[in-house]
Design a protein around this motif. Structure first.
Motif, PDB file in Angstrom:
ATOM      1  N   ASP A  51     -68.223  10.023 -37.583  1.00  0.00           N
ATOM      2  CA  ASP A  51     -68.154   9.369 -36.264  1.00  0.00           C
ATOM      3  C   ASP A  51     -69.092   9.980 -35.232  1.00  0.00           C
ATOM      4  O   ASP A  51     -69.260   9.416 -34.152  1.00  0.00           O
ATOM      5  N   ARG A  52     -69.639  11.144 -35.513  1.00  0.00           N
ATOM      6  CA  ARG A  52     -70.517  11.793 -34.542  1.00  0.00           C
ATOM      7  C   ARG A  52     -71.988  11.762 -34.940  1.00  0.00           C
ATOM      8  O   ARG A  52     -72.827  12.398 -34.305  1.00  0.00           O
TER       9      ARG A  52
ATOM     10  N   ASP B   7     -66.196  -0.966 -45.903  1.00  0.00           N
ATOM     11  CA  ASP B   7     -66.187  -2.420 -45.923  1.00  0.00           C
ATOM     12  C   ASP B   7     -66.950  -2.988 -44.721  1.00  0.00           C
ATOM     13  O   ASP B   7     -67.748  -3.929 -44.862  1.00  0.00           O
ATOM     14  N   GLN B   8     -66.744  -2.395 -43.552  1.00  0.00           N
ATOM     15  CA  GLN B   8     -67.472  -2.831 -42.357  1.00  0.00           C
ATOM     16  C   GLN B   8     -68.975  -2.734 -42.559  1.00  0.00           C
ATOM     17  O   GLN B   8     -69.753  -3.514 -42.010  1.00  0.00           O
ATOM     18  N   ARG B   9     -69.388  -1.726 -43.329  1.00  0.00           N
ATOM     19  CA  ARG B   9     -70.819  -1.465 -43.522  1.00  0.00           C
ATOM     20  C   ARG B   9     -71.377  -2.097 -44.794  1.00  0.00           C
ATOM     21  O   ARG B   9     -72.561  -1.911 -45.103  1.00  0.00           O
TER      22      ARG B   9
ATOM     23  N   TYR C 290     -53.669   7.672 -45.018  1.00  0.00           N
ATOM     24  CA  TYR C 290     -54.493   7.061 -43.965  1.00  0.00           C
ATOM     25  C   TYR C 290     -55.978   7.243 -44.249  1.00  0.00           C
ATOM     26  O   TYR C 290     -56.787   6.335 -44.029  1.00  0.00           O
TER      27      TYR C 290
ATOM     28  N   TYR D 287     -65.862  11.501 -45.999  1.00  0.00           N
ATOM     29  CA  TYR D 287     -66.686  11.117 -44.860  1.00  0.00           C
ATOM     30  C   TYR D 287     -68.133  11.601 -44.995  1.00  0.00           C
ATOM     31  O   TYR D 287     -69.034  11.029 -44.363  1.00  0.00           O
TER      32      TYR D 287
ATOM     33  N   ASP E 204     -58.645   4.302 -44.010  1.00  0.00           N
ATOM     34  CA  ASP E 204     -59.697   4.363 -43.000  1.00  0.00           C
ATOM     35  C   ASP E 204     -61.089   4.345 -43.634  1.00  0.00           C
ATOM     36  O   ASP E 204     -61.975   3.621 -43.179  1.00  0.00           O
TER      37      ASP E 204
ATOM     38  N   ARG F   4     -61.900   0.897 -44.965  1.00  0.00           N
ATOM     39  CA  ARG F   4     -62.243  -0.028 -43.875  1.00  0.00           C
ATOM     40  C   ARG F   4     -63.673   0.195 -43.396  1.00  0.00           C
ATOM     41  O   ARG F   4     -64.437  -0.738 -43.185  1.00  0.00           O
ATOM     42  N   ARG F   5     -64.020   1.461 -43.190  1.00  0.00           N
ATOM     43  CA  ARG F   5     -65.359   1.795 -42.712  1.00  0.00           C
ATOM     44  C   ARG F   5     -66.423   1.336 -43.700  1.00  0.00           C
ATOM     45  O   ARG F   5     -67.426   0.731 -43.309  1.00  0.00           O
TER      46      ARG F   5
END
Lengths: 202, 202
Positions: free
Chosen positions: B184-185, B72-74, B62, B13, B66, B69-70
């Motif tokens: 996430d923060r 890929d979204q970006r 996981y 992350y 996760d 996915r993140r």
């Protein structure tokens, strides 16, 4: 087609999701199934054996700060539970014994006892209070929660959680079995369920 | 006034944040200080002793889903690192030995070696490659990373992280010492730094 919301009454971030999932799901046009379970047996089976949020005093302290900030941003009450973690077995059995349509209201009342009112949900009187708050037959809720059927249903839920590879709470599982962990992934889970796949770039 | 970005090259992350923090910070008009450190000594000092993301095979599995996915979204590349976790000591020493202005570019090149190219940053040749990608004097970067000054600077950074109660990565610390953990923060941390306090309801 529905998103399954796996929650644990002693889980701080489950509380945060419970307070907002109905509005968020309504906006996304996604039905939600409320599925109580227990994290204790899952943590016991893991390598660590306890809540990862309590792994160090620094991490535990941060969890309280972070959860309070989040609740504050959303205008939701938040108090650090006493005691923590709570013994949530009776509350989870009472919730799972309810018809699915009655679970959200009762569950939110239980969460409020833990995270707003600083009550101990191991106390049957607190279960009765929450059931009354949710406009349910409080003595029946308690009696059903103490039944062997409720005990068996909760045991089966924990087994199903383990089959689904659930390792924490809240967990959201889509109808095509995609797993999303944590209050921070509620929007992604709803978008996935609504569209059947990965949401577009955000 | 600046937000300090504490990152670890072996942290999934941290990679996700490193790819987006410059754009996000620019949009928020917040300067960022890139602060490499090591999680290993912090995990060793905690009750658990290892990465909480590797606490169980379910949680580890996981994390890859996760993070992919993140990314890929970006629109960001993502490959599961080989090996994982990586020995990031030499890379962190090389990064901390650089002038602060040169750290972002070099650090992003190191992260790309780990999370896009599946290279092992324990290999000095990979450090050299990343420095070249970042248009730096590659041999000097490696030599400075091997210096006793770099070793001492990284040791001091880990001590400072512990004083700041950092328990994971990425961690964002505002100039008034508010701590935010996790990719996430990032938005909350930037908003706090920009306004000097809790962001409004979201």
């Amino acid at each position: 087609m529905a998103l399954t919301f796996w929650y644990e009454f002693s889980s701080t971030y489950s509380y945060l999701s419970a307070l907002r999932i109905e509005d968020a799901a309504k906006a996304a046009h996604v039905p939600v199934v409320w599925q109580p379970f227990l994290l204790g047996p899952i943590f016991k089976a893991s390598g660590y054996g306890g809540s990862p949020n309590l792994m160090s005093k620094e991490k535990a302290s941060y969890m309280w700060t972070d959860a309070a900030r989040r609740a504050d941003q959303r205008g939701h009450p938040f108090q650090r539970p006493l005691p923590f973690p709570q013994n949530s077995v009776l509350a989870a059995r009472a919730a799972i014994a309810l018809p699915p349509a009655k679970r959200p209201r009762f569950s939110k009342a239980i969460f409020a006892e833990v995270f707003a009112n600083q009550r101990d949900i191991a106390d049957p009187a607190v279960i009765v209070q929450a059931a009354a708050t949710a406009d349910l037959d409080a003595e029946a809720v308690l009696a059903n929660g103490r039944s062997s059927e409720a005990r068996a249903a909760l045991f089966a839920a924990v087994e199903k959680a383990q089959e689904r590879a659930i390792f924490g709470a809240p967990t959201f599982i889509t109808s095509d079995h995609a797993l999303f962990w944590g209050d921070d992934r509620l929007e992604d889970a709803l978008a996935w369920e609504a569209s059947g796949s990965q949401p577009d770039a955000r």
